[in-house]
Design an enzyme around this catalytic site. Structure first.
Site, mmCIF file in Angstrom:
data_model
loop_
_atom_site.group_PDB
_atom_site.id
_atom_site.type_symbol
_atom_site.label_atom_id
_atom_site.label_comp_id
_atom_site.label_asym_id
_atom_site.label_seq_id
_atom_site.Cartn_x
_atom_site.Cartn_y
_atom_site.Cartn_z
ATOM 1 C CG ASP A 109 -1.657 -1.104 1.190
ATOM 2 O OD1 ASP A 109 -2.070 -1.850 0.192
ATOM 3 O OD2 ASP A 109 -1.669 -1.827 2.388
ATOM 4 C CE LYS A 127 3.699 -2.445 -3.701
ATOM 5 N NZ LYS A 127 2.587 -3.067 -3.940
ATOM 6 N N GLY A 144 -5.369 -4.380 -4.129
ATOM 7 C CA GLY A 144 -5.749 -3.127 -4.525
ATOM 8 C C GLY A 144 -5.307 -2.596 -5.120
ATOM 9 C CG HIS A 145 -2.669 -2.297 -8.063
ATOM 10 N ND1 HIS A 145 -1.651 -1.800 -7.441
ATOM 11 C CD2 HIS A 145 -3.122 -3.441 -8.742
ATOM 12 C CE1 HIS A 145 -0.210 -3.356 -7.398
ATOM 13 N NE2 HIS A 145 -0.994 -4.365 -7.987
ATOM 14 C CD GLN A 199 0.024 -8.563 -2.406
ATOM 15 O OE1 GLN A 199 0.900 -9.812 -2.726
ATOM 16 N NE2 GLN A 199 -1.097 -8.526 -2.314
ATOM 17 N N GLY A 219 -11.844 -2.587 2.599
ATOM 18 C CA GLY A 219 -11.930 -1.834 3.101
ATOM 19 C C GLY A 219 -11.775 -0.873 4.732
HETATM 20 P P1 IMP Z 1 -3.324 -12.521 2.505
HETATM 21 O O1 IMP Z 1 -1.868 -12.256 1.292
HETATM 22 O O2 IMP Z 1 -4.837 -12.392 2.035
HETATM 23 O O3 IMP Z 1 -2.673 -14.389 2.439
HETATM 24 O O4 IMP Z 1 -2.708 -12.416 3.665
HETATM 25 C C1 IMP Z 1 -1.527 -11.503 4.935
HETATM 26 C C2 IMP Z 1 -1.246 -10.903 5.184
HETATM 27 O O5 IMP Z 1 -0.587 -9.762 4.164
HETATM 28 C C3 IMP Z 1 -2.215 -9.796 5.975
HETATM 29 O O6 IMP Z 1 -1.700 -9.176 6.851
HETATM 30 C C4 IMP Z 1 -2.944 -9.165 4.779
HETATM 31 O O7 IMP Z 1 -3.175 -7.825 5.566
HETATM 32 C C5 IMP Z 1 -1.856 -8.880 3.791
HETATM 33 N N1 IMP Z 1 -1.973 -8.329 2.694
HETATM 34 C C6 IMP Z 1 -2.125 -9.019 1.734
HETATM 35 N N2 IMP Z 1 -2.372 -8.448 0.771
HETATM 36 C C7 IMP Z 1 -1.617 -6.950 0.763
HETATM 37 C C8 IMP Z 1 -1.952 -5.727 -0.102
HETATM 38 O O8 IMP Z 1 -2.418 -5.598 -0.814
HETATM 39 N N3 IMP Z 1 -1.400 -4.841 0.978
HETATM 40 C C9 IMP Z 1 -1.096 -4.681 2.671
HETATM 41 N N4 IMP Z 1 -0.944 -6.048 3.099
HETATM 42 C C10 IMP Z 1 -2.147 -6.911 1.976
#
Ligand code: IMP
Length: 491
Positions: free
Chosen positions: A22, A25, A49-50, A246, A357
């Site tokens: 976040d 990017k 999420g972009h 991520q 959200g």
């Molecule tokens: P998962 O990727 O849904 O398995 O989540 C694992 C961890 O990665 C959690 O703490 C999520 O909040 C974090 N996470 C996954 N995708 C994102 C992202 O796009 N931005 C920030 N944190 C993420």
């Protein structure tokens, strides 16, 4: 357009986040998409999420690469991605209604499939002790199935018999996993997901899933191809932009395990997920949000503003941008109470998950983390969201940690209470006992959103950027002073 943005010897550029995701990017990928011929996502899935602002409109994507708005560029969802076809088709439908046909999208035939059972397992796991705070999008279980060798790939959507056979095998395995789950929780998760139509004998109705997913396959068929081969063939010829998802601190291999996502979202994982090798990448830009940063979900976050209170509040079910604003309508960046300041920064930076959200936990810029992650991503960084703290009178930068936990062995070293750390050790057991040591700087207290060169930035801000460069041994070549493409200083 703007093929000169990067030197001619740069053919493959990777954009990755040095923090917990976040970091802006989407905007940077969109910015460099003007240079690229091909834009590729290589890791993660619909957990990402972009957000992109364009001509006053805001676009949020989860699966389609951020270059999709540029019709003349090839956009690729690479083989390292776990792809939920239902989400992709929803995105394609939304984009179509906005006049974007997405005929420039290619999907790796060997990307891994996210299926209903993956969402179920993800959410059931998150309902018990040991939860990670995942996005609930089935990411971890889909990667697990891949390594368990019971997974399905996108190409299976095109072949009815294979789809049925592999799905049956997968569901036999999945049923064993689900049998160990609490049936009440399972029932609630099914209900919440609205998957009643795929629930039949046992837990899943194979015929219903097969026919629905085969239909998805027909819809996606024109896009499905061997993208690994396409990229290998074009590497060194076309200008390729690898879009990270991520962040390095969320990488399953380099991040704050187990509070990480299930893919290696570092540069190496990104290259591999695009069918390339790390050697194929000519330049890497690591993004650091500044002068604050965020983290979503559980896990240690040493510089969190408001500490435990913030972490608990952000993990509270039902807290959203709206409910938070209703409860704390008047917090500002001059707030003295750390918990309130954390909320004010969240509101100023619009730090609410694009996918879930959820409120993102806010903290000060953490140089031990940057020193660690820049060893993995390289020395060139982009500092983003610089405009957010423009009205913040005091900026704190974490320059090191004091370890305050029990004696702990890390390889051949012993950590004891009071030890100073300059660089983050990416272990939850260590980081959770690290107290930040801060240096304080006066804020710049002026609007910078119209500034287009580094030397025109306020002196206080220039001094902060210089400080980060020297202290973390990085070069900030790109500065982002607002959400729009033009609000970018790249020198
Ligand atoms: P998962 O990727 O849904 O398995 O989540 C694992 C961890 O990665 C959690 O703490 C999520 O909040 C974090 N996470 C996954 N995708 C994102 C992202 O796009 N931005 C920030 N944190 C993420």
């Amino acid at each position: 357009m703007n093929q000169q943005l990067l030197p001619a010897n740069v053919k493959t550029l990777a954009i990755v986040c040095t923090q917990w995701g976040d970091s802006g990017k989407g905007k940077l990928v969109d910015y460099f998409a003007q240079w690229a011929d091909v834009i590729v996502r290589g890791t993660g899935g619909a957990n990402a999420g972009h957000t992109i602002s364009l001509g006053g409109q805001t676009y949020v994507f989860h699966l389609v690469p951020s270059g999709i708005l540029r019709r003349e560029k090839v956009n690729i969802i690479g083989s390292g991605v776990v792809l939920d076809p239902r989400v992709l088709i929803e995105e394609l439908d939304v984009l179509a209604t906005r006049g974007i046909p997405c005929d420039n999208l290619r999907v790796a035939y060997n990307a891994k499939l996210v299926l209903p059972q993956h969402l179920v397992i993800d959410q059931v796991r998150e309902s018990g002790a040991g939860k990670i705070g995942t996005t609930g999008r089935g990411i971890g279980p889909a990667y697990v199935d891949h390594y368990q060798r019971v997974g399905l790939i996108v190409n299976d959507l095109l072949n009815l018999d294979t789809l049925r056979t592999k799905l049956r095998r997968n569901l036999e395995y999945t049923s064993q996993v689900l049998r160990s789950c609490n049936p009440d929780v399972l029932g609630q998760v099914f209900k919440g997901l609205g998957f009643d139509d795929v629930k039949g004998d046992g837990w899943f109705d194979i015929d219903a899933i097969v026919s629905r997913y085969f239909e998805y396959g027909r819809r996606l068929a024109p896009m499905i191809t061997d993208t690994d081969d396409f990229l290998r063939t074009n590497q060194g010829k076309k200008q390729i932009l690898l879009e990270g998802a991520q962040g390095t601190m969320l990488s399953v291999d380099y991040g704050t395990y187990p509070f990480v996502t299930a893919s290696d979202c570092s540069t190496a994982g990104l290259a591999k997920g695009a069918g390339l090798s790390l050697r194929d990448i000519d330049r890497v830009i690591g993004i650091a949000k500044a002068f604050y940063m965020t983290r979503v979900g559980g896990g240690p976050f040493p510089t969190e503003i408001g500490g435990e209170q913030s972490a608990e509040w952000c993990a509270t079910r039902g807290v959203t941008r709206e409910t938070e604003r209703a409860k704390y309508p008047s917090v500002t960046l001059t707030e003295k109470d750390p918990f309130g300041l954390g909320i004010a920064i969240r509101q100023a930076g619009h730090e609410y998950g694009a996918t879930t959200g959820r409120p993102r936990r806010t903290g000060w810029l953490d140089l031990p983390v940057l020193r660690y992650s820049s060893r993995i991503t390289g020395k060139e960084i982009a500092l983003t969201k610089l405009d957010v703290l423009s009205q913040c009178p005091v900026i704190k930068v974490c320059v090191g940690y004091t370890y305050t936990g029990p004696d702990y062995r890390v390889g051949s070293k012993f950590l004891t209470n009071g030890n100073h750390l300059r660089i983050a050790i990416p272990m939850a057991e260590v980081l959770r006992h690290c107290q930040p040591v801060y240096e304080e700087f006066p804020g710049w207290m002026s609007d910078i959103s119209g500034v287009r060169s580094r030397r025109d930035l306020p002196q206080q801000l220039q001094r902060l950027i210089d400080f980060v460069e020297v202290s973390a041994d990085v070069r900030a070549t790109l500065l982002s002073v607002g959400p729009d493409r033009e609000q970018t200083i790249f020198e």
